[in-house]
Design an enzyme around this catalytic site. Structure first.
Site, PDB file in Angstrom:
ATOM      1  N   GLY A 133       0.831  -1.216   0.000  1.00  0.00           N
ATOM      2  CA  GLY A 133       0.000   0.000   0.000  1.00  0.00           C
ATOM      3  C   GLY A 133       0.850   1.244   0.000  1.00  0.00           C
ATOM      4  N   ASN A 134       0.272   2.380   0.269  1.00  0.00           N
ATOM      5  CA  ASN A 134       1.042   3.624   0.407  1.00  0.00           C
ATOM      6  C   ASN A 134       0.381   4.495   1.473  1.00  0.00           C
ATOM      7  OD1 ASN A 134      -0.906   5.493  -0.943  1.00  0.00           O
ATOM      8  ND2 ASN A 134      -0.500   4.118  -2.679  1.00  0.00           N
ATOM      9  N   HIS A 135       1.006   5.642   1.736  1.00  0.00           N
ATOM     10  CA  HIS A 135       0.570   6.467   2.888  1.00  0.00           C
ATOM     11  C   HIS A 135      -0.589   7.413   2.588  1.00  0.00           C
ATOM     12  CE1 HIS A 135       3.802   5.038   5.348  1.00  0.00           C
ATOM     13  NE2 HIS A 135       4.706   5.400   4.452  1.00  0.00           N
TER      14      HIS A 135
END
Ligand code: CTP
Length: 397
Positions: free
Chosen positions: A206-208
């Site tokens: 995923g990412n932030h």
């Protein structure tokens, strides 16, 4: 709708000043409160007496009037909107360059209300690179430029540059002040948030991204009367009640959900941080530790913005985001062209308080000519207002 609204009408030296007389009549008929500033050049075209009689207010023109000082700061605070109509080439140039040599300019430079500009000039002046640059600067300052008409000009020539008709200006102002500037009935599509690409039943890539920026943009469009659909990746943010929200998890789900709506969309803003890679195979069972390392084979996801850029018609406006860490402007412009977007919004991770997770953001908006609108660091809500205004300005061009 304009009843009780305070309009500061500024009239400059142009033959279209006579149309401002009709505009004052329409404004007072609509029960707006009108104060008028005229430049000295405007008085060569129409007498201040005509305006003061119609507006039932003294026309203001000088910073100092014998012993009285015209309080330009309070004028810009009093008004709900400052409307420059007609805005001559000269006044536009002075506004763009911060020149302060008359009451109009002093009021403009200290105004805290929204500023709307109805240009009026000959076609060649309108198309001159200096005028184009000045108009772009005014847009960058967040002002609204009313479209000019194509028709008979004072020079006897026919072309672009005619000031909008008083009825058109009135309508524009009504929509502007009701916050529904040309967006009622418009369909808006927004992507927001991260995507999660599963590795096995318990893990993902995923990412932030929090989804805050895209959700703020969706909110802003909805507040202006548009019909908004939000395709939202995994996000813990509250979703707006007046927005149709489709929740997705993976890039592939976002792609499918998006293209259920895209062809009907008038304006599309791609704020999602879509994963660029996804595991080639998703393990059906939790992957167990086996030795010192694990190699994952990833494949590219489908690029939603690129596909939308291939499909879009000339009536649709397509806006992308670029989150960059180096060569920001060059990379953003490359994305704009490669993905065939109309505008691209750049945020750099090098700016403090910009990008993922923060409640603030700092953006630049680029068009296909490479013109940049640079904004200060602001709350994401305020940034959303800037973005929506920039898109409306782009649509009105
Ligand atoms: N985007 C998209 N679909 C993808 C990847 C990106 O729609 N699979 C959109 C994003 O929503 C954003 C724009 O494309 O509006 C740019 O995304 P970004 O991740 O900055 O660019 P990439 O093309 O992925 O390039 P890179 O990661 O190499 O910088």
């Amino acid at each position: 709708m304009l009843k009780g609204r305070k309009i500061l009408l500024c009239v400059t030296g142009s033959i279209a000043a006579y149309k401002a007389v009709i505009l004052v009549r329409l404004l007072t008929k609509a029960e707006a409160e009108v104060k008028i500033i005229m430049t000295t050049a405007a008085m060569d075209f129409v007498s201040p007496l005509t305006f003061s009689t119609l507006a039932k207010n003294k026309v203001l023109s000088n910073l100092f009037d014998q012993e009285t000082w015209a309080n330009h700061v309070m004028l810009g605070r009093w008004a709900d909107a400052m409307l420059i109509a007609p805005a001559s080439c000269n006044t536009i140039s002075k506004m763009a360059n911060g020149i302060c040599d008359n009451l109009l300019q002093a009021t403009y430079l200290s105004a805290t209300c929204p500023v709307l500009i109805a240009p009026a000039m000959d076609e060649d002046m309108w198309h001159h690179p200096a005028t184009k640059r000045n108009i772009n600067l005014l847009k960058q300052y967040g002002h609204t430029i009313l479209p000019v008409n194509d028709g008979e000009l004072a020079s006897g020539l026919t072309g672009e540059g005619r000031m909008a008709e008083p009825e058109e200006i009135l309508q524009f102002l009504e929509r502007f002040l009701s916050g529904k500037l040309s967006l009622a009935g418009k369909k808006i599509l927004i992507t927001a948030g991260p995507t999660y690409e599963p590795i096995d039943p318990v893990r993902f890539i995923g990412n932030h991204s929090s989804g805050k920026m895209g959700i703020s943009i969706a909110n802003e469009f909805a507040a202006r009367g548009a019909e908004v659909t939000l395709i939202l990746g995994p996000s813990s943010e509250t979703v707006p009640a007046n927005v149709t929200t489709i929740k997705v998890t993976t890039a592939s789900e976002m792609f499918d959900a998006f293209f259920n709506y895209f062809d009907k969309s008038d304006i599309t803003v791609m704020a999602a941080a879509v994963a660029d890679f996804t595991p080639d195979n998703i393990a059906l069972q939790k992957i167990k530790k086996n030795g010192d390392e694990l190699a994952l084979k990833l494949k590219n996801t489908k690029d939603i913005l690129s596909k939308a850029g291939e499909m879009k018609t000339h009536k649709q406006v397509l806006v992308g985001f670029a989150l960059e860490t180096e060569n920001e402007k060059a990379n953003a412009l490359k994305k704009l062209h490669n993905k065939n977007a109309d505008l691209i919004i750049l945020n750099s991770l090098n700016d403090n308080g910009a990008g993922f997770g923060h409640d603030t953001n700092k953006i630049s908006i680029f068009n296909r000519n490479g013109d940049e609108q640079l904004f200060e660091k602001k709350s994401k809500k305020e940034v959303a207002t800037d973005i929506v205004n920039a898109i409306i300005n782009f649509k009105n061009e």
